[in-house]
Each structure stands twice: as structure tokens, then as C-alpha cells.
Design an enzyme around this catalytic site. Structure first.
Site, PDB file in Angstrom:
ATOM      1  N   ARG A 251       0.850  -1.203   0.000  1.00 42.74           N
ATOM      2  CA  ARG A 251       0.000   0.000   0.000  1.00 42.74           C
ATOM      3  C   ARG A 251       0.885   1.252   0.000  1.00 42.74           C
ATOM      4  NH1 ARG A 251      -1.901   1.627   4.591  1.00 42.74           N
ATOM      5  NH2 ARG A 251      -2.656  -0.396   5.288  1.00 42.74           N
TER       6      ARG A 251
ATOM      7  N   TYR B 102     -16.204  17.105 -17.829  1.00 45.11           N
ATOM      8  CA  TYR B 102     -16.511  15.687 -17.622  1.00 45.11           C
ATOM      9  C   TYR B 102     -17.569  15.547 -16.526  1.00 45.11           C
ATOM     10  CZ  TYR B 102     -15.863  10.815 -16.282  1.00 45.11           C
ATOM     11  OH  TYR B 102     -16.069   9.505 -15.975  1.00 45.11           O
TER      12      TYR B 102
ATOM     13  N   ASP C 229      -7.258  19.339 -15.395  1.00 44.55           N
ATOM     14  CA  ASP C 229      -7.527  17.990 -15.895  1.00 44.55           C
ATOM     15  C   ASP C 229      -7.081  17.999 -17.359  1.00 44.55           C
ATOM     16  OD1 ASP C 229      -8.562  15.696 -17.067  1.00 44.55           O
ATOM     17  OD2 ASP C 229     -10.441  15.742 -15.925  1.00 44.55           O
TER      18      ASP C 229
ATOM     19  N   LYS D 187      -7.505   6.767 -19.967  1.00 49.46           N
ATOM     20  CA  LYS D 187      -7.756   7.251 -21.323  1.00 49.46           C
ATOM     21  C   LYS D 187      -6.459   7.220 -22.138  1.00 49.46           C
ATOM     22  CE  LYS D 187     -11.773   7.909 -19.478  1.00 49.46           C
ATOM     23  NZ  LYS D 187     -12.143   9.185 -18.890  1.00 49.46           N
TER      24      LYS D 187
HETATM   25  C1  LIG Z   1     -12.719   9.633 -17.780  1.00 53.43           C
HETATM   26  C2  LIG Z   1     -12.405  10.989 -17.304  1.00 53.43           C
HETATM   27  C3  LIG Z   1     -12.256  11.261 -15.940  1.00 53.43           C
HETATM   28  C4  LIG Z   1     -12.466  10.200 -14.872  1.00 53.43           C
HETATM   29  O1  LIG Z   1     -11.474   9.217 -14.937  1.00 53.43           O
HETATM   30  P1  LIG Z   1     -11.723   7.684 -14.507  1.00 53.43           P
HETATM   31  O2  LIG Z   1     -10.397   7.054 -14.769  1.00 53.43           O
HETATM   32  O3  LIG Z   1     -12.836   7.152 -15.358  1.00 53.43           O
HETATM   33  O4  LIG Z   1     -12.089   7.695 -13.057  1.00 53.43           O
HETATM   34  C5  LIG Z   1     -11.928  12.556 -15.556  1.00 53.43           C
HETATM   35  N1  LIG Z   1     -11.764  13.534 -16.486  1.00 53.43           N
HETATM   36  C6  LIG Z   1     -11.895  13.305 -17.787  1.00 53.43           C
HETATM   37  C7  LIG Z   1     -11.698  14.431 -18.759  1.00 53.43           C
HETATM   38  C8  LIG Z   1     -12.220  12.032 -18.256  1.00 53.43           C
HETATM   39  O5  LIG Z   1     -12.369  11.819 -19.568  1.00 53.43           O
END
Ligand SMILES: *Cc1c(COP(=O)(O)O)cnc(C)c1O
Length: 380
Positions: free
Chosen positions: A54, A106, A178, A203
Site C-alpha cells: 500500500r 466531464y 484535468d 484514457k
Molecule cells: C474519464 C475521465 C475522468 C475520470 O477518470 P476515470 O479514470 O474514469 O475515473 C476525468 N476527467 C476526464 C476528462 C475524463 O475523460
């Protein structure tokens, strides 16, 4: 290890950040799934870096080292999902804090942040951060965090990161970006003044639609907020597992190639769609007519990413029929994978103001001609 900062990000990625297996001589890192690590007869850890998984794991350290290098950051932390990474930032807020969140981003972020702020007594201000003036006004009062997403999902709005950093810092806030849709190949927000970069590594970073992961990268490893995030991840345990970390490292080896290909194909498809009479509008930052094009040109290098949306003429049914006729574009949520995906966002996010005629594409690495033929046929 050699001095990583000297090397081009493409080189760093290809070599997995130097994560070779020095013990066996393997050119890729090993997977070490152990949850716990031995101590010697003197009770000293055999390897002081490895106590309990962890807290410590080889693959996790390798992924974090590479992520920090790719973003030009001072440190990175990997999480079991993108949302876990975002939540880790907001959890550092004291009750009564004020935060500014970009609107129309998102949906998972918007929904969780709204719930969290309501529960914690945190004042939440939502603003169209692509409008630098509106963002500046939203930052008029003392603020703890400004959270933006660029390019945004599914509108592909572009936030001027330098201007957002100036507005955030003027309000005493940290700027969190982000950067999931851009990846460090196209944008390095820390170099533009952001304090933290967040990724859904699920992604583009991983890129193969087979790992759920998230990441934060900091400009300042000594910042107290970063220390709080690191301590909370360590103590509360929202850490990426070794198999996922290993797969993510494997995926990132081809990141620059994938992003370049996806961006080139996406631009070509966006150009074709934008002159097609069957299409009412196209949202892609690489198009000169896009509202955020100048900012995108200034802060993105090497392309504009694989994400785009377009509007068909007609109604919900027309859009669903176009989506239903696609064969190469898989009907599934998510983005940034090697396979192209299509989404009818209004079905996923009802009542959020997404037009019923909006179709969102995540462009993969397939042949651009094959993808266009699929779209052309589906448009009818
Ligand atoms: C998918 C996504 C998230 C969330 O990520 P997860 O890995 O699905 O928890 C946050 N921001 C954007 C722009 C995303 O496309």
C-alpha cells in the site's frame, strides 16, 4: 539512473522512463505482485524502499517517475482511477473553503464535486473557464482551488492555462488542470503556471482501454497540499495496484506515437465534417473556426488530440441513427484508446444541457480513410 531531465519526452516514454529490470537484464520492468517485503535477521528491511505494497511498489514508482518527467513536474502520484485522483485533491479542502470549477466538463467530475462540496460546506462556483474574463470575475474572492479541464469533454472548450493560473494565484488558489484529453504530449500545464495536473490515465495515457488508473503531477513537491494528498493516499490507501501500474507503464511506451496519429486523423476527420452539409457544427480545437483555436495553437504542441464532437441536423432520433449505423467506431463511453469510439452524450448525461443531436468521437489509430468511410456511410 541517467539524468532523465536531459532526454526528450518521446525517448523517456519509449524507454518506460528507464524502468528496465537491472536484476535480470530484461529490457522491460518485472511485475512484482508481493504485498509485503522481507526483513533481515537484524530486522532491517532487505530493501528500504519496499515494506508493504500500500506504501511502496516498484512498478508504481516507475510509473510515477515517468509521469513526473513527461509533465515536467516535481512529483507524481498514481491512483486507482481518474476520479480517485480528483477526489484526492478536493479532500484536502477545509470546511468552509471556496472553489471554482469549470462548467460543462466531464460529468463525473461535476457530479462528484457538487456532492462533495454540499456535504463539506464548501462554496462551489461553476463558471465557463474558457471565458477568461468570466473566470477572472469568479476568482474575485479568496479561493482555495480552481479546477479546469482543457480541452473539455464533450464541448472541446479550450482554457487559457496561463490566464487561469494568473486568476487562480491572484485569489490565493491552486490551479488544477484535468489534462486527460491533451496528455503531456500535447500540453504541459505545469510549464504554463498550473500547480497540479490531473489525468484519467484510463484514457490516452494507457491508451488501450484495459486499465483503470488516475494520476496527479505537482509543480512543487514541497507544497503543503501535495504533502496532504500524499499522506492521505498513503494512509487511506487509494493506490494503483502493481499489475495496473505495470500495464500503464507498458501503454505509455507508445504514448507519443499514438497521440500524434490520433491527432492527425482527428484533424482530418474534423476538417471533412466541418465542410459536410450533413453536419450542423463541429467542435474541435484544431479547426480555425473553433472559439478556442488561438489558445489551442498557443498552448498545444504537435496536435489537438483525438477527441471531438459534432452536431447532426435533425433530432435525437437522427443522431441515434447515425451512431447506430457506425461499424468501426465502437458505441462505448471513454476516450483515448487505440480503437475509435462514439457516444451519444445526451443519453449518458440527460438534463445536463448536452444537445440531443451531439455525437462525440474518440478517434483512435485506425486508417483515416477507413474511419471517414464509416462516418460518411453512417451520416447517410
Ligand atoms: C474519464 C475521465 C475522468 C475520470 O477518470 P476515470 O479514470 O474514469 O475515473 C476525468 N476527467 C476526464 C476528462 C475524463 O475523460
Amino acid at each position: 539512473m541517467r539524468n532523465l531531465s536531459r532526454l526528450h519526452p518521446d525517448t523517456l516514454a519509449a524507454h518506460g522512463g528507464g524502468a528496465v529490470d537491472t536484476a535480470s537484464g530484461g529490457v522491460v520492468p518485472p511485475i512484482q505482485p508481493a504485498t509485503t517485503f522481507r526483513r533481515g535477521p537484524d530486522y532491517a528491511p532487505l530493501n528500504p524502499d519496499n515494506i508493504y505494497s500500500r506504501d511502496d511498489s516498484e512498478a508504481l514508482r516507475a510509473v510515477e517517475t515517468l509521469l513526473a518527467a513527461l509533465e515536467g513536474g516535481a512529483g507524481a502520484l498514481a491512483f486507482p482511477s481518474g476520479m480517485a485522483a480528483t477526489a484526492a485533491v478536493f479532500r484536502t479542502l477545509p470546511a468552509g473553503a471556496r472553489v471554482v470549477l469549470q462548467s460543462g466538463i466531464y460529468w463525473g467530475t461535476t457530479k462528484w464535486v457538487r456532492d462533495f462540496c454540499a456535504r463539506r460546506g464548501v462554496t462551489l462556483v461553476e463558471v465557463d473557464a474558457a471565458d477568461a474574463h468570466a473566470l477572472g470575475s469568479a476568482c474575485a474572492a479568496p479561493t482555495a482551488l480552481v479546477f479546469v479541464e482543457t480541452p473539455s469533454n464533450p464541448w472541446l472548450k479550450t482554457v487559457d492555462i496561463r490566464a487561469a493560473a494568473a486568476a487562480a494565484h491572484g485569489a490565493g488558489a491552486l490551479l488544477v488542470v484535468d489534462s486527460t484529453a491533451a496528455t503531456p504530449v500535447l500540453t504541459r500545464p505545469l510549464g504554463l503556471g498550473a500547480d497540479l495536473v490531473m489525468h484519467s490515465a484510463t484514457k490516452g495515457l494507457n491508451g488501450h482501454s484495459d486499465v483503470l488508473a488516475g494520476a496527479l503531477v505537482t509543480a512543487d513537491a514541497g507544497h503543503e497540499t501535495w504533502a496532504r494528498i500524499a499522506t492521505d493516499r498513503h494512509d487511506a490507501g487509494a493506490v494503483l495496484g502493481p499489475f495496473e501500474a505495470w500495464l500503464l507503464l507498458r501503454g505509455m511506451r507508445t504514448l507519443p506515437l499514438r497521440v500524434a496519429r490520433m491527432s492527425a486523423t482527428a484533424l482530418e476527420l474534423a476538417q471533412r465534417l466541418s465542410t459536410d452539409t450533413r453536419v450542423a457544427d463541429v467542435f474541435y480545437p484544431g479547426l480555425p473556426g473553433h472559439a478556442g483555436h488561438d489558445i489551442a495553437v498557443a498552448q498545444m504542441t504537435g496536435g489537438f488530440g483525438g477527441l471531438m464532437s459534432f452536431l447532426v441536423h435533425g433530432d435525437r432520433q437522427t443522431a441515434l441513427e447515425v451512431v447506430g449505423r457506425l461499424e468501426l467506431f465502437q458505441r462505448a463511453t471513454s476516450l483515448g484508446g487505440v480503437e475509435s469510439l462514439v457516444e451519444h452524450r445526451a443519453t449518458i448525461e440527460p438534463d445536463s444541457g448536452i444537445p440531443e443531436t451531439l455525437v462525440r468521437l474518440s478517434v483512435g489509430i485506425e486508417d483515416a480513410g477507413d474511419l471517414w468511410a464509416d462516418l460518411d456511410r453512417a451520416l447517410g
